[in-house]
Scaffold this active site. Sequence first.
Site: not given
Length: 506
Positions: A34, A216
């Site tokens: 990420d 998420e």
Amino acid sequence: MASLTTAADAPAVAGTDRFRPQWHFSARRNWLNDPNGLIYLNGTYHLFFQHNPYGADWGNMSWGHATSQDLLYWDEQPVAIPCDDQEAIFSGSAVFDRHNTSGLGTPDIPPLVAIYTSAYSDASPLAGRQAQSLAYSLDEGRTWTKYHGNPVLDRASAEFRDPKVFWYDGGAGSYWVMVAVEAVQRQVVLYKSADLKAWEFLSTFGPANATGGVWECPDLFELPIDGDPADTRWVLVVNINPGGIAGGSAGQYFIGEFDGVVFRSGSTVTEGLQEDGSRMREYGWLDWGRDYYAAVSFSNVPDGRRIMIGWMNNWDYAGATPTGGWRSAMSLPREVSLTRVDGMPVLRQHAVGPFTGTGSPSLRLGPQALAAGVLPVAGPAEVARIDVEFQPGTAGRVGLMVRMSGAERTLISYDVARGTLSLDRRESGQVDFHGAFPSVDTVAVPLRDGRLRLQVFLDRCSVEVFAQDGLATITDLVFPSGAATALAIFAQGEGAHLVGFDVVGP
Ligand code: FRU
């Protein structure tokens, strides 16, 4: 849970460096996932990222760091926030604490503050928990110090993560707002704070729309509709894995109102956890391909611009992609805006970078009728932007074949009767490293005035398609052979026209 190892850097695997992207950030070595702590400060864009400094697989999660002046060329910096024997440093955000509300800087040297998830390891008294912590920098992101009072927000949860913090200034007051997730509950949780250290619960959002995987990396921001500052909406981004629209990981979004306490969605189709999958195509998706995940936006960008980056991968097969020594890249940065389509606000996305300017095309084809069949176009096109506009007319399909060599190709195809655009990577090169990789990803794209406009970005291991000026996007990884650089236009059936075709090289 991650633990610190001292293994040497992952070795480079011969022959795989041809996949190293030219227009996309990848870490020099080792694993990346990420984007974290995206922030602009004094002329520099900072990209922090989930990183394993010790190997090309997920683990030892730390924040890597890269900087850029133009969002295209990135300089990798030393690891910013390393894991230790107590905690892994999971995803989060960064803010410029201009007025030193946190007291972590001084009035003269306001701090950059990173808000990250502490994923506690077995050695920690908080083993098994995920809670939110701070680190701060007084030298514009070069060096970071963990706050001694960490964690600052602990719900005694094992799945509470990915805080995105922004300064709210509206009817309800002025304060920091945190959006984070209770991942397994498919819930976004909102908190507020005056100083980034003490947090007060505000509200929750969800479960809603896609709930087939954990929630998420949320984000929440306000945008004007069609540039009108008097007509704004709030966009809540929720990444989901698995259960994304194309399988595995993906990003969904909700458009609604935020009053400083509660987010109210105007685009909820289904509520609760009763997801049966049949309404998936009615939800808002940031991207309809397989490889745009954990997308979040920069903070502090001037002129109200909202720029997002996603991790260009999918948890289904991220650990198996055939690169050596380094693994995974970021998507191109995308500027997002709101526009109305049939009266409803929707998200529009444009890739950002110097090559999106008016750079003169290296190849241009003028308007022409397209005979049924395949029209090879002078290549090579390995790293390129393609701007193409079709008028399909009576043809059944029109599209592009990219990264071709022999039977190998990636197909970008518009089905006129169905009104759908698809990206087919089943014969794109190496596809057998994971069963979930070969795919055809599809999105409904209505023609406008009988026309289809595509902007396609090819890089060494990716294809990103922006359709109808960014109203729909499809992003997919591909791993073609070195020779696969040919390009063609095709039409199935007679009656199609090519309105315009430009290829712009790096
Ligand atoms: C998303 C994610 C986050 C977590 C991080 C760990 O890809 O699972 O929820 O913070 O990756 O690397």
